[in-house]
Design an enzyme around this catalytic site. Sequence first.
Site, PDB file in Angstrom:
ATOM      1  CG  ASP A  60      -0.140  -0.059   2.535  1.00 15.09           C
ATOM      2  OD1 ASP A  60       0.792  -0.886   2.628  1.00 15.09           O
ATOM      3  OD2 ASP A  60      -0.458   0.696   3.466  1.00 15.09           O
TER       4      ASP A  60
ATOM      5  N   GLY B  64       2.261   2.884  -2.241  1.00 16.88           N
ATOM      6  CA  GLY B  64       2.102   3.832  -3.339  1.00 16.88           C
ATOM      7  C   GLY B  64       1.366   5.084  -2.927  1.00 16.88           C
ATOM      8  CB  ILE B  65      -1.638   5.711  -0.835  1.00 16.86           C
ATOM      9  CG1 ILE B  65      -2.615   6.895  -0.788  1.00 16.86           C
ATOM     10  CG2 ILE B  65      -1.405   5.143   0.551  1.00 16.86           C
ATOM     11  CD1 ILE B  65      -4.028   6.490  -0.393  1.00 16.86           C
ATOM     12  CB  THR B  66       2.799   5.974   2.158  1.00 19.76           C
ATOM     13  OG1 THR B  66       1.661   5.352   2.727  1.00 19.76           O
ATOM     14  CG2 THR B  66       3.600   6.677   3.240  1.00 19.76           C
TER      15      THR B  66
ATOM     16  CE1 TYR C 238       4.803  -0.627  12.364  1.00 20.82           C
ATOM     17  CE2 TYR C 238       2.616  -0.020  11.586  1.00 20.82           C
ATOM     18  CZ  TYR C 238       3.805  -0.704  11.416  1.00 20.82           C
ATOM     19  OH  TYR C 238       3.993  -1.448  10.278  1.00 20.82           O
TER      20      TYR C 238
ATOM     21  CE  LYS D  68       3.327  -4.109   9.180  1.00 22.03           C
ATOM     22  NZ  LYS D  68       3.125  -3.778   7.744  1.00 22.03           N
TER      23      LYS D  68
ATOM     24  N   GLY E  75       9.978  -2.577   8.139  1.00 20.90           N
ATOM     25  CA  GLY E  75      10.662  -1.288   8.171  1.00 20.90           C
ATOM     26  C   GLY E  75      11.578  -1.118   6.976  1.00 20.90           C
TER      27      GLY E  75
ATOM     28  N   GLY F 246       6.870  -5.105   3.923  1.00 20.10           N
ATOM     29  CA  GLY F 246       6.718  -4.497   2.620  1.00 20.10           C
ATOM     30  C   GLY F 246       8.007  -4.302   1.872  1.00 20.10           C
ATOM     31  NE  ARG F 247       9.580   0.914   3.622  1.00 18.48           N
ATOM     32  CZ  ARG F 247       9.926   1.837   4.519  1.00 18.48           C
ATOM     33  NH1 ARG F 247      10.628   2.897   4.144  1.00 18.48           N
ATOM     34  NH2 ARG F 247       9.574   1.706   5.788  1.00 18.48           N
TER      35      ARG F 247
END
Length: 264
Positions: free
Chosen positions: A24, A26-28, A143, A173, A199, A225-226
């Site tokens: 997600d 892409g929005i960030t 978080y 998460k 992260g 993700g990354r």
Amino acid sequence: MTPGIDARLERIGTDGKHVIVPMDHGITLGAVDGLRDIESTIDAITRGGADAVLTQKGIAPRVHPNKNGKGYITHLNASTSIGPDSNDKRPTGTVKEAIRAGADAVSFHINVGSNHEPDQITQLAELTAEASEYGIPVLAMAYARGPDVEGDDPEALGHAVRLAEELGVDIVKTGYSGDSESFEYVVESTRLPVVIAGGARGTDRETIEMVRGAMDAGGAGISMGRSIFQHEDPEAITRAVAGVVHDDLSTDEALEVAGLALEV
């Protein structure tokens, strides 16, 4: 839990363990590496052993033809890195919209300790109530983030995951506290399955050692993700992560099975 929630949780995991890849970002962050041709990335990570992928609702048409029968989670809030406050996550969709997008579950981000915590608590509580009506599982990205919060403090992380359970989510998460011993406190703070975030990307060994540490502490897997979608070989790093989560491999075994260098 209802039979519907149980059934859908099985679609985003394997035997109660989860390898989830959120995309997600892409929005960030915009169309960063790994997300421009998101179709190829989704195909690679699901072939590599991911149980589910996660995106915003608008990307759903690009997900389903490429996820190789794996699960799909729709994320329902967001902010941008260029906005006034990236901790100020705002709703981007509803459970009904997620269902129409073909989601097996929904997710929601909450920053416990931030100035926006009160609104996000209210929004997450409303989301779990709506989701329960449809038998849709909720993943909370809980978080510990705020002006007076250390993001890897196990007590703060433990508070975040317990808050998620108190609000009625099904899986949570959170960040990794840095080592297996301290992460046990986080896992023991809730009866929910706890998966860790990735992260910023590290070396392959650092990534797999972190996953191994979380699993040794009683974690239920990952939502990274990354570290995965920006890897030069997303399929291989996913295979290594899945080897630890689902096959209980050691760090070296996982790297070797995936064909990744056993760097010191």
